[in-house]
Design an enzyme around this catalytic site. Structure first.
Site, PDB file in Angstrom:
ATOM      1  N   CYS A 117     -55.177  80.071 -38.883  1.00  0.00           N
ATOM      2  CA  CYS A 117     -55.959  81.301 -38.943  1.00  0.00           C
ATOM      3  C   CYS A 117     -55.650  82.145 -37.699  1.00  0.00           C
ATOM      4  CB  CYS A 117     -57.445  80.963 -39.013  1.00  0.00           C
ATOM      5  SG  CYS A 117     -58.134  80.354 -37.457  1.00  0.00           S
ATOM      6  N   CYS A 151     -56.648  80.385 -34.345  1.00  0.00           N
ATOM      7  CA  CYS A 151     -55.736  79.299 -33.970  1.00  0.00           C
ATOM      8  C   CYS A 151     -54.378  79.838 -33.559  1.00  0.00           C
ATOM      9  CB  CYS A 151     -55.619  78.291 -35.107  1.00  0.00           C
ATOM     10  SG  CYS A 151     -57.145  77.365 -35.378  1.00  0.00           S
ATOM     11  N   GLU A 155     -56.224  72.492 -35.433  1.00  0.00           N
ATOM     12  CA  GLU A 155     -55.252  72.894 -34.415  1.00  0.00           C
ATOM     13  C   GLU A 155     -55.884  72.909 -33.024  1.00  0.00           C
ATOM     14  OE1 GLU A 155     -56.096  74.436 -37.278  1.00  0.00           O
ATOM     15  OE2 GLU A 155     -54.552  75.855 -37.881  1.00  0.00           O
ATOM     16  N   HIS A 165     -61.396  73.776 -35.306  1.00  0.00           N
ATOM     17  CA  HIS A 165     -60.348  73.678 -36.318  1.00  0.00           C
ATOM     18  C   HIS A 165     -59.375  72.590 -35.880  1.00  0.00           C
ATOM     19  CE1 HIS A 165     -60.792  78.053 -37.986  1.00  0.00           C
ATOM     20  NE2 HIS A 165     -61.963  77.434 -37.862  1.00  0.00           N
TER      21      HIS A 165
END
Length: 163
Positions: free
Chosen positions: A97, A100, A69, A67
């Site tokens: 999410c 993360c 992040e 992701h």
């Protein structure tokens, strides 16, 4: 047992122009979308200086954890030579999410700025609300809604083309 302070999310009114780190995060999100990834971008700063950027790379890297992040935090950790990103700010175009959010806590990110809220998959303001649990040992300051309109357009356009 020590009592935890309630989770405090500061809603930001849309500043004009957007802060530079969020503009850069939106650029990263556009690059992810151009690569057929979900258009989410992230930027890590320390004392106003960009340390690292990231964009979603799940498909390109065949990595479910890639992701934006996580990609940005990995790059910032490498650049700073530490797994702790103390004093760093994370700017991301979509509410993180739960995965993360957990990584943000472990990295000791000081402040989290995010664009669009994510009622379906978010882990900060929605869903798991990771930072509100007593098991969460670090809570960044939270600022939501920065660049939410622009981030929302990128996501709606991306998914609209695929439906």
């Amino acid at each position: 047992m020590r009592k935890r302070a309630p989770l405090l999310l500061r809603a930001m009114s849309p500043p004009f122009p957007l802060p530079d780190p969020m503009r850069l995060a939106l650029d990263c999100a556009r690059a992810a979308g151009a690569a057929q990834e979900v258009p989410i971008g992230a930027v890590i700063t320390r004392e106003g200086q960009v340390i690292a950027t990231g964009e979603n790379r799940n498909r390109r890297d065949r990595d479910p954890t890639a992701h934006a992040e996580i990609v940005a935090m990995r790059a910032a950790s490498a650049a700073l030579g530490s797994e702790r990103l103390t004093g760093c700010d994370l700017w991301v175009t979509l509410e993180p999410c739960p995965m993360c959010a957990g990584a943000i806590a472990h990295a000791r990110i000081a402040r989290l700025y995010y664009g669009a809220a994510d009622p379906k998959g978010g882990g900060v303001e929605h869903g798991a609300r990771v930072f509100s649990h007593p098991q969460c040992h670090h809570r960044p300051e939270l600022f939501g809604g920065i660049g939410a309109d622009a981030a929302g357009v990128l996501l709606r356009d991306f998914f609209g083309e695929r439906r």
